[in-house]
Design an enzyme around this catalytic site. Structure first.
Site, PDB file in Angstrom:
ATOM      1  N   ILE A 140       0.781  -1.136  -0.092  1.00  0.00           N
ATOM      2  CA  ILE A 140      -0.025  -0.063  -0.129  1.00  0.00           C
ATOM      3  C   ILE A 140       0.748   1.285  -0.032  1.00  0.00           C
ATOM      4  O   ILE A 140       0.529   2.199  -0.693  1.00  0.00           O
ATOM      5  CB  ILE A 140      -1.007  -0.111   1.276  1.00  0.00           C
ATOM      6  CG1 ILE A 140      -1.812  -1.218   1.024  1.00  0.00           C
ATOM      7  CG2 ILE A 140      -1.822   1.274   1.560  1.00  0.00           C
ATOM      8  CD1 ILE A 140      -2.812  -1.392   2.369  1.00  0.00           C
TER       9      ILE A 140
ATOM     10  N   VAL B 156      -6.167  -6.866   1.180  1.00  0.00           N
ATOM     11  CA  VAL B 156      -5.338  -6.269   0.030  1.00  0.00           C
ATOM     12  C   VAL B 156      -4.446  -7.168  -0.545  1.00  0.00           C
ATOM     13  O   VAL B 156      -3.646  -7.859   0.227  1.00  0.00           O
ATOM     14  CB  VAL B 156      -4.734  -4.774   0.531  1.00  0.00           C
ATOM     15  CG1 VAL B 156      -3.996  -4.314  -0.730  1.00  0.00           C
ATOM     16  CG2 VAL B 156      -5.851  -3.849   1.075  1.00  0.00           C
TER      17      VAL B 156
ATOM     18  N   SER C  76      -5.249   2.540   8.813  1.00  0.00           N
ATOM     19  CA  SER C  76      -5.898   1.494   9.833  1.00  0.00           C
ATOM     20  C   SER C  76      -6.111   0.366   9.203  1.00  0.00           C
ATOM     21  O   SER C  76      -5.768  -0.084   8.308  1.00  0.00           O
ATOM     22  CB  SER C  76      -7.156   2.335  10.467  1.00  0.00           C
ATOM     23  OG  SER C  76      -7.945   1.624  11.660  1.00  0.00           O
ATOM     24  N   SER C  77      -7.348  -0.295   9.873  1.00  0.00           N
ATOM     25  CA  SER C  77      -7.835  -1.412   9.102  1.00  0.00           C
ATOM     26  C   SER C  77      -9.056  -1.982   9.506  1.00  0.00           C
ATOM     27  O   SER C  77      -9.825  -1.301  10.514  1.00  0.00           O
ATOM     28  CB  SER C  77      -7.070  -2.701   9.510  1.00  0.00           C
ATOM     29  OG  SER C  77      -7.469  -3.810   9.338  1.00  0.00           O
TER      30      SER C  77
ATOM     31  N   TYR D  63      -3.683  -6.873  17.136  1.00  0.00           N
ATOM     32  CA  TYR D  63      -3.624  -5.894  15.859  1.00  0.00           C
ATOM     33  C   TYR D  63      -4.908  -5.162  15.586  1.00  0.00           C
ATOM     34  O   TYR D  63      -4.867  -3.958  15.663  1.00  0.00           O
ATOM     35  CB  TYR D  63      -3.514  -6.821  14.687  1.00  0.00           C
ATOM     36  CG  TYR D  63      -3.536  -6.072  13.431  1.00  0.00           C
ATOM     37  CD1 TYR D  63      -2.312  -5.243  12.930  1.00  0.00           C
ATOM     38  CD2 TYR D  63      -4.702  -6.075  12.368  1.00  0.00           C
ATOM     39  CE1 TYR D  63      -2.270  -4.703  11.625  1.00  0.00           C
ATOM     40  CE2 TYR D  63      -4.647  -5.491  11.348  1.00  0.00           C
ATOM     41  CZ  TYR D  63      -3.557  -4.723  11.062  1.00  0.00           C
ATOM     42  OH  TYR D  63      -3.394  -4.122   9.700  1.00  0.00           O
TER      43      TYR D  63
ATOM     44  N   ASP E 193      13.828   3.332  11.635  1.00  0.00           N
ATOM     45  CA  ASP E 193      13.389   2.474  12.179  1.00  0.00           C
ATOM     46  C   ASP E 193      12.263   2.940  13.300  1.00  0.00           C
ATOM     47  O   ASP E 193      12.838   3.330  14.399  1.00  0.00           O
ATOM     48  CB  ASP E 193      14.200   1.395  12.782  1.00  0.00           C
ATOM     49  CG  ASP E 193      13.473   0.175  13.779  1.00  0.00           C
ATOM     50  OD1 ASP E 193      12.206   0.086  13.651  1.00  0.00           O
ATOM     51  OD2 ASP E 193      13.914  -0.649  14.567  1.00  0.00           O
TER      52      ASP E 193
ATOM     53  N   LYS F 290      -5.294  -0.916  15.819  1.00  0.00           N
ATOM     54  CA  LYS F 290      -5.899   0.077  14.694  1.00  0.00           C
ATOM     55  C   LYS F 290      -6.882   0.882  15.276  1.00  0.00           C
ATOM     56  O   LYS F 290      -7.392   1.914  14.874  1.00  0.00           O
ATOM     57  CB  LYS F 290      -6.397  -0.933  13.555  1.00  0.00           C
ATOM     58  CG  LYS F 290      -5.238  -1.525  12.866  1.00  0.00           C
ATOM     59  CD  LYS F 290      -4.248  -0.487  12.318  1.00  0.00           C
ATOM     60  CE  LYS F 290      -2.921  -0.979  11.500  1.00  0.00           C
ATOM     61  NZ  LYS F 290      -2.127  -0.081  10.835  1.00  0.00           N
TER      62      LYS F 290
ATOM     63  N   ASN G 236       1.643   4.794   7.221  1.00  0.00           N
ATOM     64  CA  ASN G 236       1.135   3.632   6.689  1.00  0.00           C
ATOM     65  C   ASN G 236       1.936   2.432   7.528  1.00  0.00           C
ATOM     66  O   ASN G 236       1.235   1.412   7.593  1.00  0.00           O
ATOM     67  CB  ASN G 236       1.665   3.511   5.259  1.00  0.00           C
ATOM     68  CG  ASN G 236       1.458   2.213   4.688  1.00  0.00           C
ATOM     69  OD1 ASN G 236       0.219   1.765   4.177  1.00  0.00           O
ATOM     70  ND2 ASN G 236       2.488   1.629   4.095  1.00  0.00           N
TER      71      ASN G 236
END
Length: 284
Positions: free
Chosen positions: A19, A200, A154-155, A168, A68, A172, A103
């Site tokens: 992405i 995705v 986000s997700s 996870y 990082d 988000k 991202n």
């Protein structure tokens, strides 16, 4: 395509592939100069090639920068390196960050009984703390006229409760909460929005175990835009969709929504979680 972002500068974290790379291509096509952040030395060749290809294709400036972001000093290092690469804007003003795309992220999925403290800490450090520290470091360099854009990736996992994604999904959800807070605190500087992709295309999605894929198949089957279409989608995608219930998004489709939010036309949209998942999650 109109070069509506001509002369602006965007910083994209996790830009070496997936992405992030698609967002870079979308913004470059609109004339935007880029900082392409990546983490590991192994990603140096990929990011360098990406930068060179975007420079050639779109006549923009692109700087690959290794930092990082899971390190406490990484976000500040990213912004300092970006300032060194772009000390002035195209009109001679001091270093300015017009667009910031948070991202970069990781997913260390596990059922409740297998979640470990190190995995929890690593995921929250990368997915929640890093975006906060990046925005802190970027703050002195944001526009002061509401023209800035911050987009957090986000997700759907923040809302769907997918099995094995306690950690996870929580990160988000935290990122979306910060999006709303930042939209108020930074209102005179930038709009702040999130987008929430579902499945995705790419190695992260392909790496999911069969149990996870079986668990989300019902969601995929009922997502309006994930139905595969013969004659439109490739035969491989159509065949795979018969097993998975539908096709994943192309990275460019998610990038298009991010690019839309970066435009001047999106100036009246802030504090929102915007669909980038084909309708898998419908918020209100």
């Amino acid at each position: 395509m109109s070069r509506s972002l001509e002369g602006k500068l965007a910083i994209i974290t996790g830009a070496s592939r997936g992405i992030g790379a698609a967002i870079a291509a979308n913004l470059a096509s609109k004339g935007c100069n880029l900082v392409l952040n990546y983490t590991s030395t192994s990603s140096t060749p990929t990011t360098t090639v990406l930068a060179a290809s975007l420079i050639t294709a779109h006549w923009i400036t692109a700087a690959p920068i290794q930092a990082d972001l899971s390190s406490p000093t990484g976000p500040a290092s990213l912004i300092a390196q970006a300032a060194a690469a772009f000390p002035t804007t195209t009109d001679g003003a001091p270093f300015r960050i017009d667009i910031l795309i948070n991202n970069a992220g990781i997913a260390l999925n596990a059922p409740i009984h297998s979640v470990t403290i190190p995995d929890f800490e690593a995921t929250y450090r990368t997915n929640v703390l890093a975006p906060l520290l990046v925005v802190q470091a970027a703050l002195p360099h944001l526009p002061t006229d509401r023209s800035g854009r911050i987009i957090n990736i986000s997700s759907v996992s923040s809302s769907t409760g997918f099995v094995t994604q306690s950690v996870y999904g929580g990160t988000k959800a935290a990122l979306e909460a910060m999006t709303r807070t930042w939209s108020r605190e930074l209102a005179e500087r930038a709009t702040v929005n999130a987008v929430n992709p579902g499945p995705v295309e790419g190695p992260m999605y392909a790496a999911n175990p069969p149990e996870f894929m079986a668990g989300i198949k019902g969601w995929v089957m009922h997502t309006p835009l994930m139905a595969a279409r013969e004659g439109v989608d490739s035969p491989e995608v159509v065949e795979e969709a018969e097993e998975s219930g539908g096709r994943p998004a192309h990275t460019r489709e998610v990038a298009g929504i991010v690019g839309m939010l970066c435009s001047a036309d999106a100036a009246w949209c802030t504090g929102q979680v915007v669909c980038a998942n084909g309708g898998m999650v419908m918020l209100h």
